[in-house]
Design a protein around this motif. Structure first.
Motif, PDB file in Angstrom:
ATOM      1  N   PRO A   1      -5.572  20.276  61.189  1.00 43.81           N
ATOM      2  CA  PRO A   1      -5.592  21.108  59.979  1.00 43.81           C
ATOM      3  C   PRO A   1      -6.009  20.380  58.707  1.00 43.81           C
ATOM      4  N   TYR A   2      -6.503  21.165  57.745  1.00 41.87           N
ATOM      5  CA  TYR A   2      -6.663  20.690  56.370  1.00 41.87           C
ATOM      6  C   TYR A   2      -6.049  21.741  55.444  1.00 41.87           C
ATOM      7  N   GLU A   3      -5.065  21.346  54.674  1.00 41.80           N
ATOM      8  CA  GLU A   3      -4.399  22.270  53.753  1.00 41.80           C
ATOM      9  C   GLU A   3      -4.944  22.046  52.344  1.00 41.80           C
ATOM     10  N   ALA A   4      -5.728  22.986  51.883  1.00 46.29           N
ATOM     11  CA  ALA A   4      -6.363  22.852  50.555  1.00 46.29           C
ATOM     12  C   ALA A   4      -5.307  22.886  49.452  1.00 46.29           C
ATOM     13  N   PRO A   5      -5.525  22.151  48.354  1.00 47.88           N
ATOM     14  CA  PRO A   5      -4.585  22.199  47.228  1.00 47.88           C
ATOM     15  C   PRO A   5      -4.472  23.614  46.659  1.00 47.88           C
TER      16      PRO A   5
ATOM     17  N   PHE B   1      -8.826   9.912  50.033  1.00 46.66           N
ATOM     18  CA  PHE B   1      -8.274  10.067  51.391  1.00 46.66           C
ATOM     19  C   PHE B   1      -8.327  11.544  51.760  1.00 46.66           C
ATOM     20  N   ILE B   2      -8.583  11.831  53.038  1.00 44.43           N
ATOM     21  CA  ILE B   2      -8.572  13.247  53.436  1.00 44.43           C
ATOM     22  C   ILE B   2      -7.253  13.857  52.979  1.00 44.43           C
TER      23      ILE B   2
ATOM     24  N   ASP C   1       4.778  11.814  34.940  1.00 43.65           N
ATOM     25  CA  ASP C   1       4.050  12.976  34.422  1.00 43.65           C
ATOM     26  C   ASP C   1       2.631  12.552  34.025  1.00 43.65           C
ATOM     27  N   HIS C   2       1.675  13.369  34.403  1.00 40.57           N
ATOM     28  CA  HIS C   2       0.261  13.161  34.044  1.00 40.57           C
ATOM     29  C   HIS C   2      -0.349  11.897  34.666  1.00 40.57           C
ATOM     30  N   GLU C   3       0.343  11.307  35.621  1.00 41.91           N
ATOM     31  CA  GLU C   3      -0.228  10.110  36.268  1.00 41.91           C
ATOM     32  C   GLU C   3      -0.928  10.451  37.596  1.00 41.91           C
ATOM     33  N   PHE C   4      -0.849  11.699  38.024  1.00 38.58           N
ATOM     34  CA  PHE C   4      -1.476  12.114  39.291  1.00 38.58           C
ATOM     35  C   PHE C   4      -2.441  13.248  39.000  1.00 38.58           C
ATOM     36  N   ILE C   5      -3.713  12.950  39.178  1.00 42.01           N
ATOM     37  CA  ILE C   5      -4.752  13.948  38.908  1.00 42.01           C
ATOM     38  C   ILE C   5      -5.398  14.291  40.248  1.00 42.01           C
ATOM     39  N   GLU C   6      -5.062  15.484  40.745  1.00 42.32           N
ATOM     40  CA  GLU C   6      -5.565  15.860  42.069  1.00 42.32           C
ATOM     41  C   GLU C   6      -6.955  16.477  41.938  1.00 42.32           C
ATOM     42  N   VAL C   7      -7.901  15.903  42.665  1.00 39.89           N
ATOM     43  CA  VAL C   7      -9.270  16.427  42.659  1.00 39.89           C
ATOM     44  C   VAL C   7      -9.567  16.979  44.054  1.00 39.89           C
ATOM     45  N   PHE C   8      -9.728  18.276  44.130  1.00 40.36           N
ATOM     46  CA  PHE C   8     -10.073  18.904  45.409  1.00 40.36           C
ATOM     47  C   PHE C   8     -11.592  18.850  45.564  1.00 40.36           C
ATOM     48  N   VAL C   9     -12.025  18.064  46.538  1.00 40.54           N
ATOM     49  CA  VAL C   9     -13.458  17.988  46.824  1.00 40.54           C
ATOM     50  C   VAL C   9     -13.737  19.057  47.876  1.00 40.54           C
ATOM     51  N   ASP C  10     -14.197  20.183  47.382  1.00 40.27           N
ATOM     52  CA  ASP C  10     -14.330  21.371  48.220  1.00 40.27           C
ATOM     53  C   ASP C  10     -15.739  21.453  48.809  1.00 40.27           C
ATOM     54  N   ALA C  11     -15.783  21.643  50.111  1.00 35.77           N
ATOM     55  CA  ALA C  11     -17.056  21.916  50.800  1.00 35.77           C
ATOM     56  C   ALA C  11     -16.688  22.573  52.116  1.00 35.77           C
ATOM     57  N   SER C  12     -17.498  23.490  52.574  1.00 35.74           N
ATOM     58  CA  SER C  12     -17.177  24.178  53.831  1.00 35.74           C
ATOM     59  C   SER C  12     -17.312  23.206  55.003  1.00 35.74           C
ATOM     60  N   VAL C  13     -16.593  23.532  56.082  1.00 34.11           N
ATOM     61  CA  VAL C  13     -16.731  22.696  57.292  1.00 34.11           C
ATOM     62  C   VAL C  13     -18.190  22.683  57.740  1.00 34.11           C
TER      63      VAL C  13
ATOM     64  N   TRP D   1      -6.801  11.426  42.444  1.00 35.28           N
ATOM     65  CA  TRP D   1      -6.595  11.527  43.898  1.00 35.28           C
ATOM     66  C   TRP D   1      -7.577  12.530  44.494  1.00 35.28           C
ATOM     67  N   PHE D   2      -8.576  12.019  45.216  1.00 32.57           N
ATOM     68  CA  PHE D   2      -9.574  12.876  45.855  1.00 32.57           C
ATOM     69  C   PHE D   2      -9.080  13.309  47.222  1.00 32.57           C
ATOM     70  N   THR D   3      -9.064  14.606  47.482  1.00 30.55           N
ATOM     71  CA  THR D   3      -8.694  15.116  48.805  1.00 30.55           C
ATOM     72  C   THR D   3      -9.764  16.100  49.265  1.00 30.55           C
ATOM     73  N   GLY D   4     -10.055  16.081  50.547  1.00 32.71           N
ATOM     74  CA  GLY D   4     -11.059  17.006  51.089  1.00 32.71           C
ATOM     75  C   GLY D   4     -11.460  16.574  52.481  1.00 32.71           C
ATOM     76  N   LEU D   5     -12.226  17.427  53.126  1.00 27.70           N
ATOM     77  CA  LEU D   5     -12.674  17.168  54.495  1.00 27.70           C
ATOM     78  C   LEU D   5     -13.534  15.907  54.582  1.00 27.70           C
ATOM     79  N   SER D   6     -13.615  15.367  55.770  1.00 24.91           N
ATOM     80  CA  SER D   6     -14.555  14.273  56.013  1.00 24.91           C
ATOM     81  C   SER D   6     -15.974  14.786  55.722  1.00 24.91           C
ATOM     82  N   GLY D   7     -16.710  14.051  54.921  1.00 26.54           N
ATOM     83  CA  GLY D   7     -18.075  14.465  54.587  1.00 26.54           C
ATOM     84  C   GLY D   7     -18.157  15.391  53.383  1.00 26.54           C
ATOM     85  N   SER D   8     -17.010  15.693  52.760  1.00 29.55           N
ATOM     86  CA  SER D   8     -17.045  16.599  51.596  1.00 29.55           C
ATOM     87  C   SER D   8     -17.639  15.886  50.376  1.00 29.55           C
TER      88      SER D   8
END
Ligand SMILES: Nc1ncnc2c1ncn2[C@@H]1O[C@H](COP(=O)(O)OS(=O)(=O)O)[C@@H](OP(=O)(O)O)[C@H]1O
Ligand SMILES: Nc1ncnc2c1ncn2[C@@H]1O[C@H](COP(=O)(O)OP(=O)(O)O)[C@@H](O)[C@H]1O
Length: 200
Positions: free
Chosen positions: A164-168, A106-107, A123-135, A31-38
């Motif tokens: 808002p965007y709430e980082a993992p 998805f954002i 269990d272990h079926e959700f792998i959260e990937v924080f795609v981190d980049a500054s605004v 599961w990729f999460t992060g800002l638009s354009g990250s």
């Protein structure tokens, strides 16, 4: 919210475990999460290509694409984003049940909504990937010109600008696209999947 009544679950004889065995790898949602354009879409596309070459069965779910069809009736209010993520959580669960390594990009700006998806899966079926980049970085990339529109007031409630965007807090993986190349991010995720035994 549930309106359905008098419904009874009907079991299959071919189960998730059988499909996983046939595929020779585990199924889960990355599961990729992060800002638009990250870089969520760019990384998930490159990762999928790499996994395909390794013989892994995948499917990619992407915000822009799903909003053309299944979720075309949803906008960007907090309620609509919540429903967007809830539906994608359910679709991701079906894909995991089908035995696929599912790449969902998805954002997904709200922590609670992402945690709800985590709870929906095993269990272990959700792998959260924080795609981190500054605004600032995302805005300078602005691949679709949306930050420009948001700054001009043409888009209201744009994530990172006036929504808002709430980082993992504790993601399984963080990729920092301010500093890491695309190839490094893909390699990091593949190493995690191998290291944790998803790819057998
Ligand atoms: N107001 C607002 N805020 C953020 N993003 C917006 C908005 N309006 C349109 N877009 C475009 O929609 C894409 C995000 O859709 P998602 O389904 O991932 O969003 S969410 O998870 O429901 O928040 C997002 O795609 P990405 O840039 O790939 O993230 C944008 O192209
Ligand atoms: N290190 C990097 N990782 C991923 N994308 C990058 C990187 N550096 C620059 N980019 C560029 O940033 C943009 C990210 O856009 P996109 O993948 O659509 O992001 P998102 O799906 O998060 O909105 C692309 O144009 C991509 O080529």
């Amino acid at each position: 919210m549930a309106k359905s009544e008098n419904i009874v679950w009907h079991d299959s004889q071919v189960m998730k475990e059988h499909r996983r065995k046939l595929n020779n790898h585990k199924s889960a949602v990355v599961w990729f999460t992060g800002l638009s354009g990250s870089g969520k879409s760019t990384i998930s596309v490159a990762l999928e290509k790499e996994l395909y070459q390794m013989g892994v069965r995948t499917y990619r779910l992407d915000g822009d694409n799903i909003r053309h069809g299944l979720n075309k009736n949803l906008g960007f209010s907090p309620e609509d984003r919540k429903e967007n993520i809830r539906r994608i959580g359910e679709v991701s669960k079906l894909m995991v049940d089908a035995g696929l390594l599912t790449l969902s990009a998805f954002i997904s700006p709200y922590r609670e909504d992402r945690d709800d998806v985590r709870s929906l899966l095993g269990d272990h079926e959700f792998i959260e990937v924080f795609v981190d980049a500054s605004v600032e970085t995302c805005e300078s990339r602005d691949p679709k010109g949306l930050y420009k529109k948001a700054r001009a007031g043409e888009i209201k409630g744009f994530t990172g600008i006036d929504a808002p965007y709430e980082a993992p807090v504790n993601p399984e993986i963080t990729v920092d696209t301010d500093k890491q190349s695309l190839a490094e991010s893909v390699a990091e995720i593949v190493a995690y999947l191998k290291g944790q035994g998803y790819l057998e």
